[in-house]
Enzyme design. Sequence first.
Site, mmCIF file in Angstrom:
data_model
loop_
_atom_site.group_PDB
_atom_site.id
_atom_site.type_symbol
_atom_site.label_atom_id
_atom_site.label_comp_id
_atom_site.label_asym_id
_atom_site.label_seq_id
_atom_site.Cartn_x
_atom_site.Cartn_y
_atom_site.Cartn_z
ATOM 1 N N SER A 1 -18.183 -13.208 -0.034
ATOM 2 C CA SER A 1 -17.405 -14.204 -0.793
ATOM 3 C C SER A 1 -15.955 -14.184 -0.341
ATOM 4 O O SER A 1 -15.248 -15.185 -0.430
ATOM 5 C CB SER A 1 -17.465 -13.885 -2.284
ATOM 6 N N GLU B 1 -27.590 -4.990 1.578
ATOM 7 C CA GLU B 1 -27.172 -3.762 2.288
ATOM 8 C C GLU B 1 -25.708 -3.817 2.740
ATOM 9 O O GLU B 1 -25.165 -2.804 3.140
ATOM 10 C CB GLU B 1 -28.071 -3.530 3.509
ATOM 11 N N HIS C 1 -26.554 -14.137 -0.531
ATOM 12 C CA HIS C 1 -27.165 -14.228 -1.863
ATOM 13 C C HIS C 1 -28.483 -15.002 -1.790
ATOM 14 O O HIS C 1 -29.460 -14.642 -2.448
ATOM 15 C CB HIS C 1 -26.247 -14.990 -2.832
#
Length: 254
Positions: A186, A148, A35
């Site tokens: 995550s 991606e 992120h």
Amino acid sequence: MNIVTDINSWVQFRKSVQNKTIGFIPTMGNLHAGHLSLCRRARGKNDITVVSIFINPYQFDQAEDFKQYQLAQDLTQDQTLLESAGIDVLFLPTAEMLYQDNYEFQIIETAESTILEGAHRPGHFTGVLTIVLKLCNLIMPTRAYFGEKDYQQYLLVKKMVQALFLPIEIIACKTVRDSDGLAYSSRNTRLTLEERKQAALFAEILRSGQNALQVEKILLQLGFAVEYVADCWGRRLAAIKLGNVRLIDNIEIK
Ligand code: PAF
């Protein structure tokens, strides 16, 4: 960093920055290096960078997966990361604000969303496309950034933006990997120590230069529960399960 928690405040803010370029990164929180690389890309190209954190209930095909995302949420940590990444606005909407229609309006793609991730996660991409459209309609970004690692998601969002004539540039950002090659996700934090070591093999074998069939065979031999390994869109894409944790990855193929 300006933290916006309601739609009216966002609309007011958006009006005040009409002549500025806006880079937008939609997320579900639990932020990691992947992120943060999107944040850097967005900051380098836009006047204002906006990140949203919203765990979208409608894109989860498994209630347990949704629950795990909610349990892992650490807004204080995410806020600290975004502040040090120089993000201008953090948008934190609620489901009540975003789904005033009770999800009665949905964006359904009928081709590429039905294979690979779509085949294994019924309704997932309808949930993703619907929330991305809602968020883009609110944020009205110049550019929106997607990793991606979720290649099929990136492709479908790009296709939706073209099909619906949204004036937004969709930017793909390279997958960021940990030192042992595992793509940041995550879900990695849900792996046990043992599973985390094994997960590195998933990335290693996928990138080993063997063909899709061989990759699948080796992963199965190593005890991974393989959902698919397939060549599509010039990429080799794969999904596996380690214990209860589902991981996806993909690489470019020549
Ligand atoms: O990739 C994600 O985190 C989500 O699918 C997204 C794009 C934020 C939509 O909820």
